[in-house]
Design a protein around this motif. Structure first.
Motif, PDB file in Angstrom:
ATOM      1  N   MET A  87     -79.401 -66.176 -13.479  1.00 61.18           N
ATOM      2  CA  MET A  87     -80.470 -66.870 -14.178  1.00 61.18           C
ATOM      3  C   MET A  87     -80.782 -68.190 -13.493  1.00 61.18           C
ATOM      4  N   LYS A  88     -82.051 -68.410 -13.179  1.00 59.68           N
ATOM      5  CA  LYS A  88     -82.465 -69.675 -12.598  1.00 59.68           C
ATOM      6  C   LYS A  88     -82.457 -70.763 -13.660  1.00 59.68           C
ATOM      7  N   ASP A  89     -82.199 -71.978 -13.227  1.00 66.68           N
ATOM      8  CA  ASP A  89     -82.381 -73.115 -14.107  1.00 66.68           C
ATOM      9  C   ASP A  89     -83.873 -73.330 -14.317  1.00 66.68           C
ATOM     10  N   LEU A  90     -84.254 -73.807 -15.492  1.00 62.48           N
ATOM     11  CA  LEU A  90     -85.669 -74.041 -15.790  1.00 62.48           C
ATOM     12  C   LEU A  90     -86.329 -74.899 -14.722  1.00 62.48           C
ATOM     13  N   LYS A  91     -85.621 -75.904 -14.220  1.00 70.13           N
ATOM     14  CA  LYS A  91     -86.190 -76.813 -13.230  1.00 70.13           C
ATOM     15  C   LYS A  91     -86.415 -76.156 -11.880  1.00 70.13           C
ATOM     16  N   GLU A  92     -85.805 -74.977 -11.669  1.00 71.97           N
ATOM     17  CA  GLU A  92     -85.968 -74.263 -10.405  1.00 71.97           C
ATOM     18  C   GLU A  92     -87.143 -73.279 -10.431  1.00 71.97           C
ATOM     19  N   LEU A  93     -87.715 -73.066 -11.596  1.00 69.68           N
ATOM     20  CA  LEU A  93     -88.805 -72.097 -11.697  1.00 69.68           C
ATOM     21  C   LEU A  93     -90.056 -72.600 -10.992  1.00 69.68           C
ATOM     22  N   ASN A  94     -90.839 -71.660 -10.492  1.00 72.92           N
ATOM     23  CA  ASN A  94     -92.151 -72.005  -9.967  1.00 72.92           C
ATOM     24  C   ASN A  94     -93.203 -71.288 -10.801  1.00 72.92           C
ATOM     25  N   ARG A  97     -86.314 -72.397 -25.487  1.00 72.64           N
ATOM     26  CA  ARG A  97     -87.130 -71.177 -25.504  1.00 72.64           C
ATOM     27  C   ARG A  97     -86.846 -70.314 -24.284  1.00 72.64           C
ATOM     28  N   TYR A  98     -86.668 -70.952 -23.147  1.00 68.55           N
ATOM     29  CA  TYR A  98     -86.369 -70.226 -21.914  1.00 68.55           C
ATOM     30  C   TYR A  98     -85.030 -69.499 -22.024  1.00 68.55           C
ATOM     31  N   MET A  99     -84.025 -70.170 -22.544  1.00 68.39           N
ATOM     32  CA  MET A  99     -82.711 -69.555 -22.716  1.00 68.39           C
ATOM     33  C   MET A  99     -82.787 -68.381 -23.692  1.00 68.39           C
ATOM     34  N   GLN A 100     -83.520 -68.552 -24.777  1.00 67.58           N
ATOM     35  CA  GLN A 100     -83.652 -67.471 -25.760  1.00 67.58           C
ATOM     36  C   GLN A 100     -84.337 -66.259 -25.147  1.00 67.58           C
ATOM     37  N   ARG A 101     -85.368 -66.497 -24.338  1.00 74.45           N
ATOM     38  CA  ARG A 101     -86.065 -65.379 -23.700  1.00 74.45           C
ATOM     39  C   ARG A 101     -85.143 -64.637 -22.748  1.00 74.45           C
ATOM     40  N   TRP A 102     -84.392 -65.392 -21.953  1.00 70.46           N
ATOM     41  CA  TRP A 102     -83.473 -64.768 -21.003  1.00 70.46           C
ATOM     42  C   TRP A 102     -82.400 -63.974 -21.742  1.00 70.46           C
ATOM     43  N   GLU A 103     -81.823 -64.516 -22.797  1.00 69.95           N
ATOM     44  CA  GLU A 103     -80.786 -63.827 -23.552  1.00 69.95           C
ATOM     45  C   GLU A 103     -81.332 -62.546 -24.183  1.00 69.95           C
ATOM     46  N   GLU A 104     -82.562 -62.615 -24.655  1.00 71.30           N
ATOM     47  CA  GLU A 104     -83.183 -61.442 -25.264  1.00 71.30           C
ATOM     48  C   GLU A 104     -83.326 -60.312 -24.254  1.00 71.30           C
TER      49      GLU A 104
END
Length: 269
Positions: free
Chosen positions: A1-8, A210-217
């Motif tokens: 899982m990428k860190d949120l700050k690493e997303l493009n 929200r990002y973590m919840q989406r990834w976990e889902e």
């Protein structure tokens, strides 16, 4: 899982979060289309579109409408699924199906529509940043159908900067590499302002949750399929998640008939 700050901005999650800001959405559309765009409503992200419960739905990345009633569907696609031209046709059809009220006889009242797809690969192999498609006559290409529909495919790896605006080239590079260094290297003031807004998103604790919840889902749905030892379903889950079809993942686990339809769609045995 990428860190949120690493997303493009090629990551659907960040793209949706960023384009909920109408100024970001307006800037992106104006740079791509080379014209002023005044949005009528707030952009809608991850908007579900379906003609009927009996048919599959599509989750539109970002849906927007301007004050001239023009509809924009803007999508990002990180990997080449080999179906993007027909997928764009499907997206256009399900949006078209909802543009007229029941009983309306005048098809000229249909909104103009743009389907815009942004990807880090060259779908047509001509090394262009932008491919714009409108209906023309095969026998006489000077004759346009003028049906109000335009599909645009954008390639962040284009090699024809002389044929498009410098700001579009900067935007496409920035979408693929959404970093401060990339933004600093851009001349576009709109991209500089966009970077400030995206930095705020990436540092938001609420967005991070929200990002973590989406990834976990997504991971839970994949784990559920693998735990049951159904390799074909696991493959299906991977395919669906590549296209961000989380709702289809959930339904496939519970509905064997729907699951089989999806496996037929992807050619999974």
């Amino acid at each position: 899982m990428k860190d949120l700050k690493e997303l493009n901005l090629l990551d659907r999650f960040l793209f949706a979060e960023a384009m909920e800001d109408p100024q970001n959405m307006r800037d992106v559309l104006e740079i791509i289309l080379g014209k002023d765009v005044v949005l009528k409503h707030l952009p809608q992200t991850e908007k579900e579109a379906r003609i009927s419960p009996a048919y599959r739905f599509a989750k539109v990345d970002v849906w927007a409408k301007d004050t001239d009633e023009v509809v924009y569907d803007t999508e990002v696609q990180g990997t080449n699924t080999k179906n993007l031209p027909k997928r764009s046709r499907y997206y256009e059809s399900i949006i078209d199906a909802k543009l007229l009220k029941p009983g309306e006889r005048d098809f000229n009242k249909m909104n103009d529509i743009y389907i815009i797809l942004i990807a880090p690969f060259d779908l047509f192999g001509k090394r262009k940043y932008m491919y714009t498609f409108e209906m023309t006559c095969k026998e006489d290409p000077s004759v346009s159908l003028e049906d109000g529909a335009t599909r645009i495919f954008l390639n962040t790896h284009g090699e024809n900067p002389d044929e498009v605006s410098p700001e579009l080239v900067e935007l496409l590079h920035y979408i693929e590499h959404t970093t401060q260094d990339m933004a600093d290297g851009c001349k576009s003031e709109r991209i500089h302002k966009m970077q400030k807004r995206i930095c705020s998103i990436k540092s938001s604790e609420e967005v991070s949750v929200r990002y973590m919840q989406r990834w976990e889902e997504m991971e839970m749905e994949k784990d559920k399929a693998r735990a049951e030892g159904r390799n074909s379903i696991a493959k299906l889950m991977d395919k669906l998640l590549e296209e961000n079809r989380v709702d289809d993942c959930k339904r496939a686990v519970k509905d064997p008939e729907f699951c089989q339809k999806l496996m037929d769609e992807f050619g999974i045995e």
